[in-house]
Design a protein around this motif. Structure first.
Motif, PDB file in Angstrom:
ATOM      1  N   ALA A 236      24.671  74.447   4.557  1.00 20.44           N
ATOM      2  CA  ALA A 236      24.803  72.970   3.816  1.00 20.44           C
ATOM      3  C   ALA A 236      26.114  72.108   4.729  1.00 20.44           C
ATOM      4  O   ALA A 236      25.850  71.046   5.121  1.00 20.44           O
ATOM      5  N   ALA A 237      27.177  72.854   4.499  1.00 20.15           N
ATOM      6  CA  ALA A 237      28.355  72.392   5.241  1.00 20.15           C
ATOM      7  C   ALA A 237      28.329  72.159   6.809  1.00 20.15           C
ATOM      8  O   ALA A 237      28.877  71.258   7.214  1.00 20.15           O
TER       9      ALA A 237
ATOM     10  N   ILE B 176      27.425  64.108  10.296  1.00 24.83           N
ATOM     11  CA  ILE B 176      28.395  63.147   9.825  1.00 24.83           C
ATOM     12  C   ILE B 176      29.002  62.602  10.972  1.00 24.83           C
ATOM     13  O   ILE B 176      29.187  61.248  11.101  1.00 24.83           O
ATOM     14  N   ALA B 177      29.355  63.365  12.237  1.00 23.97           N
ATOM     15  CA  ALA B 177      29.985  62.795  13.275  1.00 23.97           C
ATOM     16  C   ALA B 177      28.992  61.627  13.939  1.00 23.97           C
ATOM     17  O   ALA B 177      29.388  60.499  14.241  1.00 23.97           O
ATOM     18  N   PRO B 178      27.612  61.897  14.546  1.00 22.62           N
ATOM     19  CA  PRO B 178      26.913  60.780  14.993  1.00 22.62           C
ATOM     20  C   PRO B 178      26.897  59.760  13.882  1.00 22.62           C
ATOM     21  O   PRO B 178      26.603  58.283  14.306  1.00 22.62           O
ATOM     22  N   LEU B 179      26.717  59.961  12.572  1.00 23.56           N
ATOM     23  CA  LEU B 179      26.646  58.980  11.545  1.00 23.56           C
ATOM     24  C   LEU B 179      27.781  58.019  11.653  1.00 23.56           C
ATOM     25  O   LEU B 179      27.705  56.712  11.638  1.00 23.56           O
TER      26      LEU B 179
END
Length: 139
Positions: free
Chosen positions: A11-12, A19-22
């Protein structure tokens, strides 16, 4: 007998991949939103200045086809500018106004000085760092 695969940390890892593209997408949307609001404010300011220019300068001689080349002053007060473009002044930016006389029209331009507006994401370069909008007044 089959061994169960170790799923710890999956999950991590997935979160790290997403998270980076978000965040990049979020900052791109934020950047373009700021740029769009700034451009719309500059358009409003140029339109308000063009309207004031027409009120001050358009005499019967101008309507008859004479060039109003002497009408290149900035007729808006600071209060009128702040009313026309509150976002610019609220963000601490100081737009500049300019009016130029052409052969068939006056062009009123509202722009931000170089270096006063910058995008958050460095991927755009300096292309969008000097926004400017203009309105033409035919005669």
């Amino acid at each position: 007998m089959m061994r169960k695969l170790d799923q710890r940390g999956a999950a991590a890892m997935e979160f790290g991949l997403v998270i980076a593209p978000l965040f990049v997408l979020m900052f791109v949307i934020f950047d373009f939103g700021r740029y769009a609001i700034t451009m719309q404010s500059l358009r409003n300011l140029a339109s308000a200045a063009a309207r004031q220019n027409m009120i001050q300068c358009y005499t019967p001689a101008v309507v008859a086809g004479t060039s109003p080349s002497t009408c290149t002053a900035d007729y808006l007060t600071d209060t009128q500018k702040q009313d026309a473009a509150p976002f610019l002044y609220g963000a601490g930016l100081t737009p500049t106004m300019g009016t130029t006389a052409g052969a068939t029209a006056l062009t009123v331009t509202a722009s931000l000085p170089a270096g006063s507006f910058s995008m958050i994401m460095p991927i755009w370069g300096s292309t969008l760092n000097t926004p400017s909008a203009s309105t033409q007044i035919p005669f």
